[in-house]
Structure formats: C-alpha cells, structure tokens
Design a protein around this motif. Structure first.
Motif, PDB file in Angstrom:
ATOM      1  N   GLU A  45     -22.739 -13.164 -11.464  1.00 41.49           N
ATOM      2  CA  GLU A  45     -23.686 -13.488 -12.519  1.00 41.49           C
ATOM      3  C   GLU A  45     -23.022 -13.904 -13.822  1.00 41.49           C
ATOM      4  N   LYS A  46     -21.767 -14.306 -13.785  1.00 42.57           N
ATOM      5  CA  LYS A  46     -21.117 -14.660 -15.044  1.00 42.57           C
ATOM      6  C   LYS A  46     -21.734 -15.911 -15.641  1.00 42.57           C
ATOM      7  N   LEU A  47     -21.770 -15.937 -16.947  1.00 38.16           N
ATOM      8  CA  LEU A  47     -22.368 -17.030 -17.696  1.00 38.16           C
ATOM      9  C   LEU A  47     -21.323 -18.065 -18.094  1.00 38.16           C
TER      10      LEU A  47
ATOM     11  N   GLN B  11     -14.752  -9.551 -16.300  1.00 37.68           N
ATOM     12  CA  GLN B  11     -15.994  -8.882 -15.943  1.00 37.68           C
ATOM     13  C   GLN B  11     -15.669  -7.644 -15.134  1.00 37.68           C
TER      14      GLN B  11
ATOM     15  N   TYR C 227     -29.162 -19.961 -12.436  1.00 42.49           N
ATOM     16  CA  TYR C 227     -30.112 -19.468 -13.410  1.00 42.49           C
ATOM     17  C   TYR C 227     -29.737 -20.121 -14.746  1.00 42.49           C
TER      18      TYR C 227
ATOM     19  N   TYR D  75     -18.753  -7.178 -19.791  1.00 43.08           N
ATOM     20  CA  TYR D  75     -18.063  -8.459 -19.933  1.00 43.08           C
ATOM     21  C   TYR D  75     -17.332  -8.511 -21.277  1.00 43.08           C
TER      22      TYR D  75
ATOM     23  N   PRO E 287     -24.450 -18.661 -11.759  1.00 47.34           N
ATOM     24  CA  PRO E 287     -24.744 -18.846 -10.332  1.00 47.34           C
ATOM     25  C   PRO E 287     -25.784 -17.832  -9.875  1.00 47.34           C
TER      26      PRO E 287
ATOM     27  N   PHE F  29     -21.140 -21.075 -20.827  1.00 47.25           N
ATOM     28  CA  PHE F  29     -21.869 -21.521 -22.007  1.00 47.25           C
ATOM     29  C   PHE F  29     -21.528 -22.965 -22.360  1.00 47.25           C
TER      30      PHE F  29
ATOM     31  N   TYR G  39     -15.965 -11.648 -23.693  1.00 47.12           N
ATOM     32  CA  TYR G  39     -15.956 -13.085 -23.918  1.00 47.12           C
ATOM     33  C   TYR G  39     -15.095 -13.390 -25.140  1.00 47.12           C
TER      34      TYR G  39
END
Lengths: 115, 114
Positions: A101-103, B48, A32, B33, A95, A105, B35
């Motif tokens: 669903e971790k992003l 997470q 995604y 989460y 993914p 960047f 970051y």
C-alpha cells in the motif's frame, strides 16, 4: 511501478472562483488514488480517495475528484475556493493489491487564492 | 485521538554529523512509514514497517540511513553521516494494516544540513 504527474506546479485563483488541479498517473497494476493537502509547516492531510465504485469522489472542505480510467486521470475540483484553501496539494497512487500500500506522490501543486 | 507525533520539529546540523528522528504512531497502527520530502518535491517513501518488520526499504540509502521500530511501536530514523542533499522534511506516517487503510501523517521534522 507507478508514477504521478501533476501538470501545474502553481495555480493562482481568485477567491470564490472554481478551480481544477490536474493529476495523471501511470501504472501497470490497478491502483488506489488519493489527494492530500499540506498547509505550511504541517504534515499531509487526506482530502479524498478513490478505492472502487463511483468514479466521482467527494472529500472534505468541498473538494471532489473524478477518476477517469481511460485517460488515467484523477483531477481535483472545487466550485468556489476560499482564502483558507491556500496550500500545497499532492496527488498520490498506491497499488491496490493487498499488502503493498505504499504511496507514490506527484510533485505537488501550490494553490494560491487571490482576494 | 492523538495523531502521529514526531520530534524534533527542526534540526540544523553540519555535514558529516549524525542525526536521529523519532516517531510515535497512532495507537494500534501496525504500519509505519518514513518519507523524505525535499523542497519542491512530493514525499518519497524511504522505509515501510509492518509491526517491527521491514516491508520495503528499497529507496533507503542504506550506506548512511538506518531505521528501526523496536517492539512494533515507536520508530527512529538515523542519518550518519549527513550530506548537504539530505536537507529535507522527514515525515512519519502510520496506518492500520491493509491496502485500503488511510495513512495519517505527522507534522514532520525539517532537517537543514550546512
């Protein structure tokens, strides 16, 4: 693993001119795609996202992006920018398989609007 | 609807000291989460949570960083002892469960280690 490349670290644009912010990604699985905006001293706000379906995605504040699978790109565009669009823009991938669903960047593109 | 709340907004500490950050996610969001955003870089996922369980902490420097999410709601991220390179903005985000769920971000905590 996924990676994101934002080719331009800074983009100066005159007010009311069009702008394109470039984003390329790499992934061994389907993904995604997202664009986030970060105003000074603020958290990230989602501009738009591509999950599936039409490759042209429209978001908030007049922005749109086009997913190009063959070129692994997801460039962000706006036909006419305003002073208020001055901010940092981040492209991100995630993914698409459920539960992961971790992003990831990119390094960001600083958009500066010139009056 | 209230957004993701983080505190404090700013923190300055000396190296080798400890520090803790707090996050209150949006009500009903099962996924949380943390970051780390170093100046000039994009945010990097540290950890997470899914409810109160850890889903991914592969990039968390476990020798000095720890995080917990008791009762599956609020979360705390701790650094002990802090190093100069820990200077960054720490962003908390939350979402409903699922790969298509949008993540909502807090305003972050800016940490300066001197």
């Amino acid at each position: 693993a996924q990676s994101v490349t934002q080719l331009d670290s800074q983009v100066p644009v005159f007010e009311e001119a069009p702008v394109e912010l470039r984003c390329n990604y790499s992934s061994s699985v389907s993904v995604y795609l997202f664009w986030y905006v970060q105003y000074p001293n603020q958290g990230l706000q989602l501009l738009l996202k591509y999950l599936s379906g039409s490759t042209l995605v429209k978001g908030i504040n007049g922005f749109e992006a086009e997913f190009n699978k063959s070129q692994t790109s997801f460039h962000l565009r706006k036909p006419s920018v305003h002073i208020s669009d001055t901010a940092e823009y981040f492209c991100a991938v995630s993914p698409s398989n459920f539960g992961n669903e971790k992003l990831t960047f990119g390094t960001g593109t600083r958009l500066t609007i010139i009056p | 609807e209230a957004g993701v709340a983080q505190s404090p907004r700013y923190k300055i500490i000396e190296k080798r000291q400890s520090v803790a950050f707090w996050c209150n996610p949006i009500s009903g969001h099962a996924t949380l989460y943390w970051y780390q955003q170093i100046l000039g870089q994009g945010p990097k996922l540290l950890i997470q949570f899914q409810n109160n369980g850890v889903v991914d902490d592969s990039q968390l420097p476990k020798d000095r960083f720890s995080a917990e999410r008791l009762k599956g709601v609020d979360s705390t991220l701790k650094i002990q002892p802090a190093k100069l390179e820990d200077s960054a903005v720490y962003l908390c985000a939350s979402s409903f469960f699922g790969a298509r769920a949008e993540a909502f971000f807090g305003q972050g905590t800016r940490l300066t280690v001197v």
